[in-house]
Design an enzyme around this catalytic site. Structure first.
Site: not given
Length: 415
Positions: A166, A306, A317, A336, A341, A402
């Protein structure tokens, strides 16, 4: 090193198939989520997503061409066509030599996953005779979108794909930025596309407990930072930006939306899918972006996080953000909550948002967030509910993937 201007934008999203429509819906705080229509999801734990609506590939390709391209490449072409037009780049009337200096770096996390699933399904449902589509491999491979963009426009500069889950398209944008700064190109097309709303993708993310299961209220399912969040909402689409060497843009009289001031990448070095409690990878990526830009944290006006709505990721985060900024409290939002996402395309579409925040002096909202998770650091300036009109000189844009990949970019007003 050379300065880099942003001169064109393109978007295919769950909230609109043009930059204007997309931005208007972002500022209005609309959700792009709804029931999955691309396949029968009735037996899946998660039955909704943020799908692109009303996309017609025949607006961009001849019918015979459509068969050659997976949907992720179709989205890539549509977004880049808009960005090229927006930047007023007339490739048809450029010499071949001029196009030696124009390149493409394009990202995707999953590439042609729908083509892969369809072809294997057809093989296993038949008599075992291998009757694969001759376009199977070029439709599936991740780098093909970059290749098709260059072929379509006759561009001979640097051309490749980036894959970092991502964080993929933020990585592509940083690579394009470096290509211009280091003199390897004068103009770069960068971005990312994803068309991974497929049974295997939704099933796989669901099995890893990453997706929200709020099937009764999909529009409210993406709720970053909220105490009741239960996972992310999968999305699809593409974002494209035109990066241009500053003097090149000025000399041709280009509209300059913003300047890309810096980029930083790092790694969590922690876990396949989870983020560390101290957010070390996120912190390092942001610090490196600031160092690259020659900036201190106190100048940042807005952080486009994010923030996917996963229980651990959001906290990690914001711990990193709190550590970095200390007493300075930039505005924070999570777009998002509206787009879902977009996986490998997330950084690209959120770069479009970040550039427009700088250009328009508008900070988009976080929707659906009603009760801030008490484990999130206190006192942060999280924008919820409605967009805010205020001066925006510097935006920090975060993406994480990931494998622990982190990538952050900084956009600034084009002074």
């Amino acid at each position: 090193m050379r300065r880099v201007a942003i001169t064109g934008l393109g978007a295919i999203t769950p909230l609109g198939n043009s930059v204007k429509e997309f931005w208007d819906n972002i500022i209005a705080g609309k959700s792009g989520a709804g029931p999955i229509t691309k396949f029968d999801a009735s037996k899946f734990k998660t039955q909704f997503a943020c799908e692109v609506k009303g996309f017609n590939p025949l607006e961009y390709f001849e019918k015979k061409e459509v068969r050659k391209y997976d949907l992720f490449t179709q989205y890539a072409i549509a977004a880049t066509d808009e960005a090229i037009k927006d930047a007023n780049l007339d490739f048809e009337n450029m010499s071949r030599e001029q196009k030696f200096d124009i390149g493409v770096i394009w990202a995707s996390g999953n590439g042609g996953i729908s083509t892969f699933e369809e072809q294997l399904s057809e093989f296993h449902s038949g008599d075992g005779t291998p009757r694969f589509n001759p376009y199977f491999i070029p439709k599936m491979i991740v780098d093909i979108a970059a290749g098709v963009i260059s072929i379509r426009n006759g561009l001979h500069g640097p051309n490749y794909a980036t894959v970092s889950a991502c964080a993929s398209s933020n990585t592509a944008i940083i690579a394009a930025y470096d290509a211009i700064r280091l003199g390897r190109a004068s103009v770069m097309i960068a971005g990312g596309s994803e068309a991974a709303l497929t049974p295997a993708s939704i099933g796989g993310f669901s099995a890893s407990q990453a997706l929200s299961k709020r099937n009764d209220d999909p529009e409210a399912a993406s709720r970053p930072f909220d105490a009741d969040r239960d996972g992310f909402v999968a999305g699809e689409g593409a974002g494209a930006i035109i990066l241009e060497e500053w003097e090149h843009a000025v000399n041709r009289g280009a509209k300059i939306y913003a300047e890309l001031a810096g980029g930083g990448m790092a790694a969590d070095a922690y876990h396949l899918t989870a983020t560390p409690a101290d957010g070390i990878g996120a912190l390092l990526g942001m610090q490196k972006a600031l160092k690259d830009a020659g900036l201190t944290p106190d100048v940042i006006d807005y952080v486009n996080t994010h923030a996917t709505s996963t229980p651990l990721g959001d906290i990690s985060e914001l711990v990193a953000v709190n550590t970095l900024f200390g007493e300075h409290k930039p505005a924070i939002s999570a777009t998002k909550s509206m787009t879902g996402h977009l996986l490998g395309a997330a950084g690209a579409i959120e770069s479009v948002i970040s550039v427009l925040a700088v250009h328009s002096n508008i900070i988009p909202p976080t929707i659906n967030t009603k009760n801030i998770d008490p484990d999130i650091p206190q006192g942060l300036n999280i924008i919820t509910g409605k967009a805010v009109n205020t001066k925006v000189d510097y935006v920090l844009n975060n993406t994480f993937g990931f494998g622990g990949h982190t990538a952050s970019t900084i956009f600034k007003k084009p002074y």
